[in-house]
Design a protein around this motif. Structure first.
Motif, PDB file in Angstrom:
ATOM      1  N   HIS A 183      44.882  39.420  32.547  1.00 46.10           N
ATOM      2  CA  HIS A 183      45.387  40.793  32.545  1.00 46.10           C
ATOM      3  C   HIS A 183      44.829  41.622  31.384  1.00 46.10           C
ATOM      4  CE1 HIS A 183      48.025  44.133  33.354  1.00 46.10           C
ATOM      5  NE2 HIS A 183      48.395  44.127  32.092  1.00 46.10           N
ATOM      6  N   ALA A 184      44.477  40.972  30.285  1.00 45.39           N
ATOM      7  CA  ALA A 184      44.054  41.695  29.081  1.00 45.39           C
ATOM      8  C   ALA A 184      42.575  42.088  29.086  1.00 45.39           C
ATOM      9  CB  ALA A 184      44.365  40.862  27.837  1.00 45.39           C
TER      10      ALA A 184
ATOM     11  N   HIS B  30      45.258  38.581  40.625  1.00 52.49           N
ATOM     12  CA  HIS B  30      46.334  38.772  39.652  1.00 52.49           C
ATOM     13  C   HIS B  30      47.077  40.084  39.947  1.00 52.49           C
ATOM     14  CE1 HIS B  30      48.436  39.130  35.819  1.00 52.49           C
ATOM     15  NE2 HIS B  30      47.887  40.318  35.678  1.00 52.49           N
ATOM     16  N   GLU B  31      46.302  41.146  40.172  1.00 50.33           N
ATOM     17  CA  GLU B  31      46.921  42.441  40.439  1.00 50.33           C
ATOM     18  C   GLU B  31      47.646  42.471  41.777  1.00 50.33           C
ATOM     19  OE1 GLU B  31      44.703  45.901  39.415  1.00 50.33           O
ATOM     20  OE2 GLU B  31      44.072  45.029  37.510  1.00 50.33           O
TER      21      GLU B  31
ATOM     22  N   ARG C 170      40.983  38.630  38.722  1.00 49.00           N
ATOM     23  CA  ARG C 170      41.736  39.816  38.285  1.00 49.00           C
ATOM     24  C   ARG C 170      42.329  40.538  39.499  1.00 49.00           C
ATOM     25  NH1 ARG C 170      42.081  43.147  33.702  1.00 49.00           N
ATOM     26  NH2 ARG C 170      43.409  44.893  34.275  1.00 49.00           N
TER      27      ARG C 170
ATOM     28  N   ASP D 228      48.471  32.111  35.176  1.00 50.08           N
ATOM     29  CA  ASP D 228      48.696  32.290  33.736  1.00 50.08           C
ATOM     30  C   ASP D 228      48.107  31.164  32.887  1.00 50.08           C
ATOM     31  OD1 ASP D 228      50.575  30.384  34.451  1.00 50.08           O
ATOM     32  OD2 ASP D 228      52.273  31.418  33.538  1.00 50.08           O
TER      33      ASP D 228
ATOM     34  N   ASP E  64      44.263  36.416  28.180  1.00 53.81           N
ATOM     35  CA  ASP E  64      44.579  36.160  29.581  1.00 53.81           C
ATOM     36  C   ASP E  64      43.824  37.127  30.484  1.00 53.81           C
ATOM     37  OD1 ASP E  64      46.077  38.627  29.619  1.00 53.81           O
ATOM     38  OD2 ASP E  64      47.803  37.540  28.838  1.00 53.81           O
TER      39      ASP E  64
END
Length: 191
Positions: free
Chosen positions: A130-131, A77-78, A74, A16, A128
């Motif tokens: 995720h976006a 992150h997922e 990414r 994050d 971030d």
């Protein structure tokens, strides 16, 4: 004043804390990277992560900006990873916001293009990882690149229909190639 990080430093950073320097990713490419990572044994994961470190630049206010491997970060992150391995390319934390972004643009370290291939202002970059939005053409570009079809470039990729002869036709074709399908983003046109 904080001590500058040296170029090449290897860190583990919280997911994050990372800020992307591109607006889009290719969701299919991310899914492929998730698949690759999940297939690894527990013993093979640490050296794999070390080999695929996310490249970051330390910006103003000591913000970490991802400048390479957005698809890997990414994917992780997922997968729910909270810490990711990073490689420091440069410490630019001493620069003002204006000088930092000018440097990033001049050195091709930011890719502010949306899923339609239109250049956007720097303020349009996602806050971030995720976006970041899906652009299917990013996956297409990656898979063509991985298969050796195109070389990696710092410039937005343009896919053409092939080399043209002096008559303006693609070699092996009898009709001139004048346009790509209507939904094909302009950044991929051969003009």
């Amino acid at each position: 004043m904080a001590k500058p990080l040296r170029e090449g430093a290897k860190l583990m950073v919280p997911m994050d804390h990372l800020r992307p320097t591109q607006i889009t990713i290719g969701a299919y490419h991310v899914a492929q990277k998730i698949h690759v990572t999940r297939r690894l044994s527990h013993a093979d994961l640490p050296p794999f992560l070390d080999k695929h470190r996310v490249h970051v630049v330390l910006g103003p206010e000591h913000t970490l900006y991802v400048v390479d491997h957005h698809h890997w970060v990414r994917a992780w992150h997922e997968m729910g990873m909270e810490m990711v391995p990073a490689h420091v390319r440069e410490d630019l934390s001493h620069l003002s916001q204006r000088k930092f972004w000018a440097y990033m643009v001049d050195n091709h370290m930011v890719h502010p293009y949306d899923e339609q291939g239109r250049r956007q202002p720097i303020k349009a970059l996602p806050p971030d990882i995720h976006a970041m939005r899906d652009d299917p053409y990013r996956s297409l570009e990656a898979f063509v690149q991985l298969s050796g079809g195109i070389a990696r470039s710092r410039q937005p990729t343009r896919i053409s229909a092939g080399p043209t002869s002096s008559a303006g036709t693609s070699k092996g074709h009898s009709t001139p190639i004048t346009a790509l399908p209507p939904r094909w983003p302009a950044r991929y046109s051969s003009r």
